[in-house]
Design an enzyme around this catalytic site. Sequence first.
Site, PDB file in Angstrom:
ATOM      1  N   ASP A   1      -1.350   0.599 -11.792  1.00  0.00           N
ATOM      2  CA  ASP A   1      -1.866   0.535 -10.427  1.00  0.00           C
ATOM      3  C   ASP A   1      -1.808  -0.935 -10.064  1.00  0.00           C
ATOM      4  OD1 ASP A   1      -2.980   2.110  -8.221  1.00  0.00           O
ATOM      5  OD2 ASP A   1      -4.687   0.782  -8.434  1.00  0.00           O
TER       6      ASP A   1
ATOM      7  N   ASP B   1       6.991  -7.219  -0.964  1.00  0.00           N
ATOM      8  CA  ASP B   1       7.875  -8.272  -1.488  1.00  0.00           C
ATOM      9  C   ASP B   1       8.496  -9.168  -0.399  1.00  0.00           C
ATOM     10  OD1 ASP B   1       7.436  -7.742  -4.137  1.00  0.00           O
ATOM     11  OD2 ASP B   1       9.206  -6.514  -4.418  1.00  0.00           O
TER      12      ASP B   1
ATOM     13  N   HIS C   1       3.952  -9.695 -11.556  1.00  0.00           N
ATOM     14  CA  HIS C   1       2.707  -9.156 -12.085  1.00  0.00           C
ATOM     15  C   HIS C   1       2.982  -7.977 -13.026  1.00  0.00           C
ATOM     16  CE1 HIS C   1       4.188  -7.420  -8.459  1.00  0.00           C
ATOM     17  NE2 HIS C   1       3.336  -6.412  -8.464  1.00  0.00           N
TER      18      HIS C   1
HETATM   19  P1  ITT Z   1       2.524   5.355  -7.997  1.00  0.00           P
HETATM   20  O1  ITT Z   1       1.037   5.525  -7.873  1.00  0.00           O
HETATM   21  O2  ITT Z   1       3.271   6.651  -7.976  1.00  0.00           O
HETATM   22  O3  ITT Z   1       2.903   4.489  -9.167  1.00  0.00           O
HETATM   23  P2  ITT Z   1       2.221   3.790  -5.559  1.00  0.00           P
HETATM   24  O4  ITT Z   1       3.185   3.153  -4.606  1.00  0.00           O
HETATM   25  O5  ITT Z   1       1.182   4.713  -4.973  1.00  0.00           O
HETATM   26  O6  ITT Z   1       3.069   4.561  -6.696  1.00  0.00           O
HETATM   27  P3  ITT Z   1       0.128   1.996  -6.329  1.00  0.00           P
HETATM   28  O7  ITT Z   1      -0.926   3.013  -6.075  1.00  0.00           O
HETATM   29  O8  ITT Z   1       0.029   1.139  -7.547  1.00  0.00           O
HETATM   30  O9  ITT Z   1       1.565   2.678  -6.405  1.00  0.00           O
HETATM   31  O10 ITT Z   1       0.233   1.128  -5.008  1.00  0.00           O
HETATM   32  C1  ITT Z   1       0.598  -0.155  -5.079  1.00  0.00           C
HETATM   33  C2  ITT Z   1       1.040  -0.624  -3.713  1.00  0.00           C
HETATM   34  O11 ITT Z   1       0.937  -2.054  -3.752  1.00  0.00           O
HETATM   35  C3  ITT Z   1       2.513  -0.298  -3.475  1.00  0.00           C
HETATM   36  O12 ITT Z   1       2.692   0.895  -2.765  1.00  0.00           O
HETATM   37  C4  ITT Z   1       2.964  -1.539  -2.710  1.00  0.00           C
HETATM   38  O13 ITT Z   1       2.654  -1.405  -1.349  1.00  0.00           O
HETATM   39  C5  ITT Z   1       2.112  -2.641  -3.320  1.00  0.00           C
HETATM   40  N1  ITT Z   1       2.813  -3.246  -4.474  1.00  0.00           N
HETATM   41  C6  ITT Z   1       2.553  -3.052  -5.797  1.00  0.00           C
HETATM   42  N2  ITT Z   1       3.418  -3.705  -6.566  1.00  0.00           N
HETATM   43  C7  ITT Z   1       4.267  -4.326  -5.729  1.00  0.00           C
HETATM   44  C8  ITT Z   1       5.400  -5.126  -5.914  1.00  0.00           C
HETATM   45  O14 ITT Z   1       5.881  -5.403  -7.123  1.00  0.00           O
HETATM   46  N3  ITT Z   1       6.017  -5.595  -4.826  1.00  0.00           N
HETATM   47  C9  ITT Z   1       5.577  -5.309  -3.598  1.00  0.00           C
HETATM   48  N4  ITT Z   1       4.525  -4.521  -3.317  1.00  0.00           N
HETATM   49  C10 ITT Z   1       3.870  -4.030  -4.387  1.00  0.00           C
END
Ligand code: ITT
Length: 200
Positions: free
Chosen positions: A69, A153, A178
């Site tokens: 997450d 990003d 990260h």
């Molecule tokens: P899963 O739960 O299926 O893994 P998700 O997109 O819902 O997919 P998260 O709940 O972890 O994943 O949400 C993280 C959000 O934070 C993601 O949708 C992006 O908007 C942002 N985010 C996370 N990592 C990122 C990255 O490496 N680059 C850019 N934005 C990122």
Amino acid sequence: MKLLVATQNPGKVREFRLLLAQLEAAICFPSDLGLNIDVPEDGDTYADNAGQKALAYARASGLLTLADDSGLEVDALDGAPGVHSARYTPGHDADRVAALLAHLKDVPPDQRTARFRCVVVVASPDGEAHSAEGVCEGRIASEPAGQGGFGYDPVFFLPEYGCTMAQLSQEEKNRTSHRARAIAAALPKLCVLLAGGKFG
Ligand code: ITT
């Protein structure tokens, strides 16, 4: 040995494939197994949400499972959107980026400090779970730039590279992100669990 990576996010899938390529394990994703579980992401912390995802998929698949997450923490917004990054506004990544820039429109460059945070949880079907965290510091740019990556990003500016995360190649992002740092921190435990050969 198999390792299930529990994400539905195509951007994360691309990154995890490379980040985990060195492991002596067959990496698979929920779509490979026909699994699609609706896990609520209503925890107060990244660790809660990643843990719920990893455990739900580990129990459903019988495989050792990794989930993350992650989110963007903007100092001028008191850490928002944080754990709510995926649901900051309805719509797509571009809508969330536009909303973020609108909220920061009067904030000068030196006060636009921010970080991406990622918590990875590795869980086994019997309920054992281990977490690791990675952080990447940067600043929110005044406008989007770059076609790579996903999510926020295009507006996440990395001072040491002089460009946004979306302007890095996948290999470069995977050296500094990260998510890369969280995986590096989780790797020793992950290797021990895979070597144990108990699941999959
Ligand atoms: P899963 O739960 O299926 O893994 P998700 O997109 O819902 O997919 P998260 O709940 O972890 O994943 O949400 C993280 C959000 O934070 C993601 O949708 C992006 O908007 C942002 N985010 C996370 N990592 C990122 C990255 O490496 N680059 C850019 N934005 C990122």
